[in-house]
Design a protein around this motif. Structure first.
Motif, PDB file in Angstrom:
ATOM      1  N   THR A 123      -1.992   7.119   6.259  1.00 57.41           N
ATOM      2  CA  THR A 123      -3.258   7.745   6.644  1.00 57.41           C
ATOM      3  C   THR A 123      -3.544   8.974   5.797  1.00 57.41           C
ATOM      4  OG1 THR A 123      -2.992   6.948   8.913  1.00 57.41           O
ATOM      5  CG2 THR A 123      -4.559   8.750   8.558  1.00 57.41           C
ATOM      6  N   HIS A 124      -2.525   9.813   5.589  1.00 59.49           N
ATOM      7  CA  HIS A 124      -2.690  11.041   4.823  1.00 59.49           C
ATOM      8  C   HIS A 124      -2.156  10.915   3.395  1.00 59.49           C
ATOM      9  CE1 HIS A 124      -2.616  12.333   9.116  1.00 59.49           C
ATOM     10  NE2 HIS A 124      -3.659  13.022   8.710  1.00 59.49           N
ATOM     11  N   ARG A 125      -1.691   9.706   3.024  1.00 66.53           N
ATOM     12  CA  ARG A 125      -1.184   9.434   1.683  1.00 66.53           C
ATOM     13  C   ARG A 125      -0.135  10.475   1.263  1.00 66.53           C
ATOM     14  NH1 ARG A 125      -3.805   5.506  -0.707  1.00 66.53           N
ATOM     15  NH2 ARG A 125      -3.056   6.083  -2.799  1.00 66.53           N
ATOM     16  N   ALA A 126       0.861  10.634   2.136  1.00 65.98           N
ATOM     17  CA  ALA A 126       1.907  11.625   1.906  1.00 65.98           C
ATOM     18  C   ALA A 126       3.274  10.959   1.963  1.00 65.98           C
ATOM     19  CB  ALA A 126       1.822  12.727   2.964  1.00 65.98           C
ATOM     20  N   VAL A 127       4.217  11.475   1.176  1.00 64.93           N
ATOM     21  CA  VAL A 127       5.575  10.940   1.093  1.00 64.93           C
ATOM     22  C   VAL A 127       6.547  11.997   1.603  1.00 64.93           C
ATOM     23  CG1 VAL A 127       7.379  10.039  -0.412  1.00 64.93           C
ATOM     24  CG2 VAL A 127       4.975   9.509  -0.895  1.00 64.93           C
ATOM     25  N   ASP A 128       7.410  11.618   2.548  1.00 64.33           N
ATOM     26  CA  ASP A 128       8.506  12.466   3.012  1.00 64.33           C
ATOM     27  C   ASP A 128       9.777  11.952   2.337  1.00 64.33           C
ATOM     28  OD1 ASP A 128      10.476  13.866   4.294  1.00 64.33           O
ATOM     29  OD2 ASP A 128       9.806  13.401   6.342  1.00 64.33           O
ATOM     30  N   TRP A 129      10.319  12.742   1.421  1.00 66.38           N
ATOM     31  CA  TRP A 129      11.479  12.300   0.646  1.00 66.38           C
ATOM     32  C   TRP A 129      12.788  12.472   1.399  1.00 66.38           C
ATOM     33  CZ3 TRP A 129      11.589   9.776  -3.988  1.00 66.38           C
ATOM     34  CH2 TRP A 129      10.358   9.631  -4.646  1.00 66.38           C
ATOM     35  N   THR A 130      12.783  13.205   2.497  1.00 70.03           N
ATOM     36  CA  THR A 130      14.009  13.384   3.290  1.00 70.03           C
ATOM     37  C   THR A 130      13.687  13.201   4.769  1.00 70.03           C
ATOM     38  OG1 THR A 130      13.612  15.796   3.338  1.00 70.03           O
ATOM     39  CG2 THR A 130      15.095  14.927   1.616  1.00 70.03           C
ATOM     40  N   PRO A 131      13.299  11.994   5.190  1.00 70.02           N
ATOM     41  CA  PRO A 131      12.940  11.790   6.597  1.00 70.02           C
ATOM     42  C   PRO A 131      14.143  11.987   7.513  1.00 70.02           C
ATOM     43  CG  PRO A 131      13.061   9.698   5.443  1.00 70.02           C
ATOM     44  CD  PRO A 131      13.178  10.767   4.400  1.00 70.02           C
ATOM     45  N   ALA A 132      13.892  12.622   8.655  1.00 70.09           N
ATOM     46  CA  ALA A 132      14.962  12.878   9.617  1.00 70.09           C
ATOM     47  C   ALA A 132      15.432  11.575  10.246  1.00 70.09           C
ATOM     48  CB  ALA A 132      14.460  13.833  10.708  1.00 70.09           C
ATOM     49  N   GLY A 133      16.730  11.531  10.573  1.00 63.79           N
ATOM     50  CA  GLY A 133      17.279  10.398  11.301  1.00 63.79           C
ATOM     51  C   GLY A 133      17.683   9.214  10.448  1.00 63.79           C
ATOM     52  N   ILE A 134      17.590   9.320   9.129  1.00 62.79           N
ATOM     53  CA  ILE A 134      17.982   8.215   8.256  1.00 62.79           C
ATOM     54  C   ILE A 134      19.452   8.362   7.898  1.00 62.79           C
ATOM     55  CG2 ILE A 134      17.628   7.104   6.037  1.00 62.79           C
ATOM     56  CD1 ILE A 134      15.327   6.666   7.926  1.00 62.79           C
ATOM     57  N   ALA A 193       0.830  -1.210   0.000  1.00 62.62           N
ATOM     58  CA  ALA A 193       0.000   0.000   0.000  1.00 62.62           C
ATOM     59  C   ALA A 193       0.859   1.253   0.000  1.00 62.62           C
ATOM     60  CB  ALA A 193      -0.934  -0.019   1.210  1.00 62.62           C
ATOM     61  N   ALA A 194       1.939   1.236   0.768  1.00 64.72           N
ATOM     62  CA  ALA A 194       2.837   2.391   0.796  1.00 64.72           C
ATOM     63  C   ALA A 194       3.501   2.599  -0.556  1.00 64.72           C
ATOM     64  CB  ALA A 194       3.889   2.201   1.887  1.00 64.72           C
ATOM     65  N   ALA A 195       3.857   1.492  -1.235  1.00 66.42           N
ATOM     66  CA  ALA A 195       4.472   1.614  -2.558  1.00 66.42           C
ATOM     67  C   ALA A 195       3.519   2.251  -3.558  1.00 66.42           C
ATOM     68  CB  ALA A 195       4.922   0.232  -3.048  1.00 66.42           C
ATOM     69  N   ALA A 196       2.207   1.949  -3.448  1.00 64.17           N
ATOM     70  CA  ALA A 196       1.237   2.566  -4.354  1.00 64.17           C
ATOM     71  C   ALA A 196       1.169   4.071  -4.129  1.00 64.17           C
ATOM     72  CB  ALA A 196      -0.137   1.933  -4.142  1.00 64.17           C
TER      73      ALA A 196
END
Length: 515
Positions: free
Chosen positions: A168-179, A105-108
């Motif tokens: 839940t909000h169908r949003a993508v964070d392309w630069t997540p903190a802490g990675i 689901a996340a990949a979609a």
């Protein structure tokens, strides 16, 4: 397979409520709904629900976790199988790793994002860490599975990106903190299998296996697949798990698995890896008891033997007998890591536990790191009680075994081995370290632990600082002389791609030989 050897495999249902029945009962528990603040069980996930103990009966205690992915909260239940509605309910900090369905689901959502790269060679894969949750100002948190985006032909040379997806909000964070990410690196040559290819199609959680030569039963045991293996800490798994292992009718091991699996990088990053997520490998043969169990006509091939592909035609546990020993094999995934969980039961009564380490193309494993695998062997030589541990330091003169009478830990040394012996019969197993098993550094803690059996000590619970194995917490000086003995055995695998060792790609693990 030898003409005079045959393998019998029979599905074994779990006692009492089935796993699905137990999941339904705990998900709809009124106190669970109240604690999570939801109106019904729709959307709730039960990542862990299992009876406790070696041979649980209909009234056995169970432990379960119910998780609300929208509220990003979990509760734990403890009760008995015959009365799940009366279970105790308490809040839990546990957060399950993303399931195959959640990743799909996340990949979609990710592919629908305008920033998703174009190209037929783009692969969406399962990275590390598995989650990058976001904390809101009010203290609530948002669950965000991570996905890796592999773009080998990216014109900027950035082949790997790790993103976080808010379903839940169908949003993508392309630069997540802490990675911790070096996006320009490619540390392996094998292209990762996309998350869409993996699925769990059911099948039995455990099977009863017999190896017979003519009319003689050589091995008789229960095999539990990784997704259902039984550590205390839910959602972690123990690889392929063996229970009630008998050789020629004599009980040797009550339980054997790998409940603790760590990775440490020299620059300080650490992971506590999941040993329950089954992935695909190559296995030719038939499926005698349904999906996920295969009796092979030729040796199964994991990523360690294949080296050219992160795919295969099978997902689960494979069996193969080569005329001398039975292999029991599964391949596991933790992010981009690939692990081979491999047991080898010899016709002569020897037991060779094996664990192998590999990875797909990723931005991390080119850094020097060490894998630490911790086997737990619950020895019941001829029965639960009256076992003794002895240490032998081989030298020019044949040494006498020295009894180990109190709980302790040990380091490996040249010529040193141990044995667990039943006092009454004299039968036992010697534990010889494998040639590639290494010696513990400060992070690996130790090489062996000898403990008195306690039912709750199935893994180290909450790990120590930086995911370090916390087995030392059980060293409290109890007597193990004539007791029910548990041995923890650690293998330490050094991985440096710039300066590969001669044994790179080998499986680690000890030799357990009967006497």
């Amino acid at each position: 397979m030898s003409d005079d050897v045959r393998i019998e495999i029979e599905a074994v249902p779990r006692p009492g409520l089935s796993t699905d029945q137990l999941r339904q009962a705990v998900a709809g528990h009124p106190r669970v709904l109240a604690e999570l603040g939801v109106g019904d069980a729709e959307g709730l996930i039960v990542p862990h629900a299992a009876a406790l103990g070696h041979d649980p009966g209909p009234a056995a205690p169970f432990r379960a976790t119910v998780f609300d992915p929208i509220g990003n909260r979990a509760v734990e239940l403890r009760g008995t199988l015959d009365r799940p509605e009366e279970a105790e309910v308490r809040p839990s900090a546990f957060r399950p790793q993303p399931s195959s369905g959640e990743l799909t689901a996340a990949a979609a959502v990710l592919r629908a994002d305008p920033a998703f790269p174009h190209g037929d060679d783009v692969v969406v894969y399962r990275p590390m860490p598995p989650l990058a949750d976001l904390e809101n100002p009010d203290g609530t948190t948002v669950r965000r599975p991570t996905l890796g985006v592999y773009t080998p032909s990216d014109p900027t040379g950035v082949r790997h990106r790790i993103v976080a997806v808010d379903l839940t909000h169908r949003a993508v964070d392309w630069t997540p903190a802490g990675i911790d990410l070096r996006m320009h690196h490619d540390c392996e040559h094998t292209v990762p299998e996309g998350v869409d290819a993996l699925a769990d199609r059911g099948g039995p959680d455990q099977v009863h296996v017999k190896v017979l030569r003519g009319d003689t039963v050589l091995w008789d045991l229960l095999v539990v697949r990784p997704r259902a293996s039984a550590p205390q800490n839910p959602g972690v798994g123990g690889g392929v798990e063996l229970r009630n292992v008998r050789y020629r009718g004599r009980l040797a091991l009550r339980q054997a698995h790998v409940p603790v699996l760590n990775v440490e990088y020299e620059q300080g990053t650490t992971f506590r890896d999941d040993a329950s997520f089954e992935t695909r490998f190559s296995a030719a043969g038939s499926d005698p008891v349904g999906w996920g169990w295969r009796l092979c006509t030729s040796p199964p091939r994991t990523i360690l033997e294949r080296t050219d592909s992160d795919s295969g035609n099978f997902q689960g546990v494979a069996f193969h007998h080569d005329g001398r020993e039975l292999r029991i094999v599964s391949e596991l995934a933790a992010g981009w890591y690939r692990y081979a969980s491999d047991w080898r039961l010899g016709d002569d009564g020897s037991i060779r536990p094996r664990f192998g380490f590999a990875a797909t193309a990723n931005p991390m494993t080119c850094k020097v790191h060490r894998h630490h695998a911790y086997w737990r062997f619950d020895f019941d030589i001829g029965g639960a009680a009256d076992d003794v541990v002895e240490q032998i330091d081989a030298g020019p003169v044949s040494p006498d075994p020295v009894p180990v009478i109190r709980e302790t830990s040990r380091r490996r040394a040249e010529g040193r081995y141990w044995q667990v012996r039943d006092k009454s019969s004299g039968h036992g197993y010697r534990i010889h370290p494998g040639p590639y098993d290494g010696t513990a550094d400060a992070y690996g803690v130790s090489d062996l632990w000898f403990l008195r059996h306690h039912p709750a000590e199935l893994d180290d619970g909450n790990p120590g600082p930086r995911d370090r194995a916390a087995i030392n917490r059980w060293l409290d000086g109890e007597s193990i002389d004539g007791a029910n003995v548990v041995v923890w055995y650690a293998g330490h695998y050094y991985h440096d791609q710039a300066h590969p060792q001669p044994h790179q790609g080998e499986l680690i693990g000890p030799e357990l030989t009967p006497f």
